[in-house]
Design an enzyme around this catalytic site. Structure first.
Site, mmCIF file in Angstrom:
data_model
loop_
_atom_site.group_PDB
_atom_site.id
_atom_site.type_symbol
_atom_site.label_atom_id
_atom_site.label_comp_id
_atom_site.label_asym_id
_atom_site.label_seq_id
_atom_site.Cartn_x
_atom_site.Cartn_y
_atom_site.Cartn_z
ATOM 1 N N LYS A 76 -11.156 -1.372 -1.451
ATOM 2 C CA LYS A 76 -10.835 -2.265 -0.344
ATOM 3 C C LYS A 76 -11.994 -2.151 0.660
ATOM 4 C CE LYS A 76 -5.960 -0.918 -0.903
ATOM 5 N NZ LYS A 76 -4.826 -0.164 -0.359
ATOM 6 N N SER A 136 -2.671 0.635 -4.288
ATOM 7 C CA SER A 136 -3.195 1.777 -3.535
ATOM 8 C C SER A 136 -4.521 2.256 -4.098
ATOM 9 C CB SER A 136 -2.187 2.940 -3.611
ATOM 10 O OG SER A 136 -2.768 4.147 -3.163
ATOM 11 N N ALA A 137 -5.361 2.818 -3.231
ATOM 12 C CA ALA A 137 -6.628 3.388 -3.683
ATOM 13 C C ALA A 137 -6.441 4.775 -4.291
ATOM 14 C CB ALA A 137 -7.588 3.491 -2.493
ATOM 15 N N SER A 138 -5.248 5.345 -4.135
ATOM 16 C CA SER A 138 -5.060 6.745 -4.523
ATOM 17 C C SER A 138 -4.864 6.955 -6.020
ATOM 18 C CB SER A 138 -3.856 7.333 -3.793
ATOM 19 O OG SER A 138 -3.580 8.631 -4.294
ATOM 20 N N GLU A 190 0.150 -3.285 4.638
ATOM 21 C CA GLU A 190 -1.003 -2.379 4.744
ATOM 22 C C GLU A 190 -1.095 -1.716 6.115
ATOM 23 O OE1 GLU A 190 -3.674 -0.827 3.903
ATOM 24 O OE2 GLU A 190 -3.966 -1.396 1.814
ATOM 25 N N ASP A 191 -1.520 -0.451 6.137
ATOM 26 C CA ASP A 191 -1.728 0.236 7.420
ATOM 27 C C ASP A 191 -3.213 0.369 7.767
ATOM 28 O OD1 ASP A 191 -2.203 2.159 5.359
ATOM 29 O OD2 ASP A 191 -2.062 3.737 6.870
ATOM 30 N N ARG A 250 -11.608 8.489 -2.248
ATOM 31 C CA ARG A 250 -11.878 9.930 -2.178
ATOM 32 C C ARG A 250 -13.359 10.231 -1.955
ATOM 33 N NH1 ARG A 250 -9.692 13.171 -7.187
ATOM 34 N NH2 ARG A 250 -7.901 11.861 -6.662
ATOM 35 N N LYS A 280 -8.387 6.619 6.541
ATOM 36 C CA LYS A 280 -7.215 5.923 5.989
ATOM 37 C C LYS A 280 -7.651 4.742 5.129
ATOM 38 C CE LYS A 280 -3.657 7.386 9.158
ATOM 39 N NZ LYS A 280 -2.735 7.051 10.243
ATOM 40 N N GLY A 281 -7.156 4.703 3.907
ATOM 41 C CA GLY A 281 -7.480 3.606 3.005
ATOM 42 C C GLY A 281 -8.837 3.724 2.341
ATOM 43 N N ASN A 337 -3.672 9.610 -7.029
ATOM 44 C CA ASN A 337 -2.460 10.436 -7.090
ATOM 45 C C ASN A 337 -1.184 9.606 -6.969
ATOM 46 O OD1 ASN A 337 -3.564 13.242 -7.245
ATOM 47 N ND2 ASN A 337 -4.569 12.622 -5.353
ATOM 48 N N ASP A 351 0.871 -1.156 0.000
ATOM 49 C CA ASP A 351 0.000 0.000 0.000
ATOM 50 C C ASP A 351 0.924 1.226 0.000
ATOM 51 O OD1 ASP A 351 -2.314 1.668 0.469
ATOM 52 O OD2 ASP A 351 -1.724 1.739 2.580
ATOM 53 N N LEU A 352 0.437 2.362 -0.449
ATOM 54 C CA LEU A 352 1.308 3.546 -0.535
ATOM 55 C C LEU A 352 1.171 4.454 0.694
ATOM 56 C CD1 LEU A 352 3.225 5.356 -2.269
ATOM 57 C CD2 LEU A 352 1.176 6.338 -3.303
ATOM 58 N N ASP A 353 -0.046 5.029 0.846
ATOM 59 C CA ASP A 353 -0.275 5.987 1.935
ATOM 60 C C ASP A 353 -0.205 5.286 3.294
ATOM 61 O OD1 ASP A 353 -1.266 8.549 0.443
ATOM 62 O OD2 ASP A 353 -2.412 6.936 -0.471
ATOM 63 N N THR A 374 1.091 10.391 3.833
ATOM 64 C CA THR A 374 0.321 11.457 3.188
ATOM 65 C C THR A 374 -0.924 11.828 3.992
ATOM 66 O OG1 THR A 374 -0.676 9.703 1.927
ATOM 67 C CG2 THR A 374 0.966 11.037 0.777
HETATM 68 C C1 G6P Z 1 -5.505 6.180 0.146
HETATM 69 C C2 G6P Z 1 -5.567 7.055 1.386
HETATM 70 C C3 G6P Z 1 -6.951 7.662 1.541
HETATM 71 C C4 G6P Z 1 -7.360 8.376 0.265
HETATM 72 C C5 G6P Z 1 -7.348 7.405 -0.906
HETATM 73 C C6 G6P Z 1 -7.692 8.079 -2.225
HETATM 74 O O1 G6P Z 1 -6.196 5.002 0.371
HETATM 75 O O2 G6P Z 1 -5.241 6.289 2.539
HETATM 76 O O3 G6P Z 1 -6.918 8.563 2.625
HETATM 77 O O4 G6P Z 1 -8.650 8.943 0.392
HETATM 78 O O5 G6P Z 1 -6.042 6.841 -1.013
HETATM 79 O O6 G6P Z 1 -6.684 9.011 -2.535
HETATM 80 P P1 G6P Z 1 -6.763 10.069 -3.719
HETATM 81 O O7 G6P Z 1 -5.354 10.568 -3.822
HETATM 82 O O8 G6P Z 1 -7.191 9.345 -4.951
HETATM 83 O O9 G6P Z 1 -7.746 11.118 -3.337
HETATM 84 MG MG MG Z 2 -2.771 3.158 3.579
#
Ligand code: G6P
Ligand code: MG
Length: 216
Positions: A146, A115-117, A170-171, A49, A45-46, A119, A9-11, A17
């Protein structure tokens, strides 16, 4: 060793972040006339958005937003967030993260980000870590959040490794559950009281080693 790949996982695992997510969401909440605590932020967390936005609107008892307005709010938050992550440097990589990923690669293991992000590409670029991963599966390529295992199963597939030979780092509770749902081994990053379902829990990747990995 039975393990052939590590999916990170990233964040909260590679970089913290959460503080930037918190600042940007807090600014949005404040603009709408309410606030939320850092403790509440833990619940985000996780979480994707749009799901994060729904939780936050709930905390502010805001029930009248249309889907279009919600998309606008999320876009505003992301603009503030990307301004902050645009300033990130490799100094913000969490202790031991780069070293452990490199150790895995040197040992012949495949490595991926799950990662779910959305970004993720920007963050990995700012941290100068992109080249350390054989596959990057992020919020741009998954449709089910997730604890659904989609993100990690896609990672395993991209690496050409069977799920049972993958370890997920994973956190977030939902992330550990996603990995278990995908029939993968899990290393929780954080506290054992929170991440009760993980195979093992360490405080950070600086506490990981190939020996610990081999024992999973
Ligand atoms: C990760 C973070 C979440 C965040 C999600 C989406 O899982 O832990 O806090 O909301 O990514 O990130 P994004 O950068 O796409 O808004
Ligand atoms: Mg995380």
């Amino acid at each position: 060793m039975n393990i052939k790949a590590c999916i990170f996982d990233l964040d909260g695992v590679i970089v913290d972040t959460a503080v930037y997510h918190y600042k940007a969401w807090k600014r949005l909440a404040n603009q709408m006339g309410f606030d939320f605590t850092e403790h509440q932020n833990e619940q985000l967390k996780g979480v994707s958005r749009m799901a994060s936005l729904d939780l936050i609107l709930g905390w502010g008892n805001i029930t009248n937003k249309t889907e279009a307005e919600k998309l606008e709010l999320a876009a505003q938050k992301n603009e503030w967030y990307t301004e902050m992550i645009g300033q990130m440097t490799p100094a913000e990589i969490l202790p031991g993260a780069r070293e452990f990923v490199q150790t895995c690669r040197d040992a012949g293991l495949k490595t991926a980000i799950g990662s779910a992000s959305k970004n993720t590409p920007t963050i990995l670029n700012k941290l100068e870590l992109t080249h350390l991963f054989d596959a990057i599966i992020d919020g741009n390529s998954v449709s089910i959040p997730k604890p659904d295992p989609e993100v990690f199963l896609k990672g395993a597939e991209a690496l050409g490794v069977a799920p049972a030979a993958c370890v997920v780092f994973e956190d977030a509770i939902a992330g550990i559950e996603a990995a278990i749902n995908g029939d993968m081994k899990t290393v929780g990053i954080g506290s054992p009281e929170t991440l009760t379902k993980a195979n093992i829990v360490v405080s950070g990747l600086d506490k990981m080693s190939l020996t610990i990995l081999a024992e999973l």
